[in-house]
Design a protein around this motif. Structure first.
Motif, short mmCIF file in Angstrom:
data_model
loop_
_atom_site.label_atom_id
_atom_site.label_comp_id
_atom_site.label_asym_id
_atom_site.label_seq_id
_atom_site.Cartn_x
_atom_site.Cartn_y
_atom_site.Cartn_z
N LEU A 14 106.66 -73.16 9.86
CA LEU A 14 105.38 -73.81 9.67
C LEU A 14 104.95 -74.56 10.93
N VAL A 17 102.67 -72.40 13.06
CA VAL A 17 101.43 -71.88 12.47
C VAL A 17 100.27 -72.08 13.43
N ARG A 18 99.47 -71.02 13.58
CA ARG A 18 98.28 -71.07 14.43
C ARG A 18 97.07 -70.78 13.55
N ARG A 19 96.17 -71.74 13.46
CA ARG A 19 95.02 -71.60 12.57
C ARG A 19 93.85 -70.94 13.29
N THR A 55 101.22 -67.40 -0.04
CA THR A 55 100.65 -67.35 1.29
C THR A 55 101.54 -66.48 2.16
N VAL A 57 102.77 -65.51 6.04
CA VAL A 57 102.86 -66.00 7.41
C VAL A 57 103.38 -64.87 8.28
N GLY A 62 102.09 -66.57 14.04
CA GLY A 62 101.88 -67.81 13.32
C GLY A 62 100.65 -67.85 12.44
N VAL A 64 98.44 -67.51 9.23
CA VAL A 64 98.65 -67.58 7.78
C VAL A 64 97.45 -66.92 7.09
N LEU A 155 97.17 -74.87 5.82
CA LEU A 155 97.78 -73.86 6.68
C LEU A 155 96.77 -72.82 7.14
#
Length: 202
Positions: A14, A17-19, A55, A57, A62, A64, A155
């Motif tokens: 987590l 994670v890249r949004r 979810t 990933v 990264g 989501v 996320l």
């Protein structure tokens, strides 16, 4: 199904994670897609009995996502069929009957060759998952996490519009599936070998 409560491995995943930047598509809760506006994608909030949602990933970049994707000819224009197929391909998931929540209006049409389109959102029970495997369409091998809907929004990077969408999904799942309005907050990775998620509905 063994639980991983904020284990070091999950925390590391987590932490990477890249949004994606928000697309700014308006969320039209409960509204039918207008005649003439093509539905190009269908994505789903898939619920476990304790109110958490699936979810996905991608550990390589990264990113989501919720299960779902583009409608294909074999879906015959049915967003529910597209969601069931995509959930099976991406997450090896078996889902219950999907329920329509609303749609996102994509005025730019990035999923439709530059022409406006709708991106449908649905809710369904996550009945079971099979052994983890790469998505045959993309080759991506997702990690499958159950998280509370609010955390899923965080996320995903969807902000306030995403929270409104999550609330619509939770309301539908509470009414139709009997899941609690306040989800279990534990982060759990589904077993690589698969298993039943929603006993009694498989």
């Amino acid at each position: 199904m063994g639980r991983i409560e904020y284990s070091a491995e999950i925390a590391d995943l987590l932490g990477r994670v890249r949004r994606r930047p928000p697309a700014g598509w308006p969320w039209l809760a409960g509204e039918s897609v207008p005649s003439g506006l093509p539905v190009k994608q269908s994505w789903g909030w898939l619920f476990a009995p304790d109110g958490r949602v699936l979810t996905l990933v991608n550990p390589k970049d990264g990113i989501v996502s919720l299960p779902g994707g583009s409608l294909e000819p074999e879906d015959a224009g049915d967003p529910g069929a597209a969601l069931a197929r995509e959930a099976g391909e991406e997450a090896q998931a078996v889902i219950g009957a999907p329920h329509y929540l609303g749609y996102l209006y994509d005025r730019v049409g990035s999923a439709n060759g530059g022409h406006e389109c709708a991106r449908v959102r649905m809710a369904a029970a996550l009945l079971a998952v099979g052994p983890t495997a790469p998505d045959p369409a993309s080759g991506r091998h997702y990690r499958r996490l159950l998280v509370a809907p609010g955390l899923a929004v965080e996320l995903l990077g969807w902000g306030e519009p995403g929270l409104r969408q999550a609330r619509a999904a939770v309301a539908s799942a509470a009414a139709r599936l009997g899941v609690p309005g306040a989800a279990n907050e534990t982060i759990e990775e589904l077993p690589e070998g698969g298993g039943v998620v929603f006993p009694g509905r498989v």
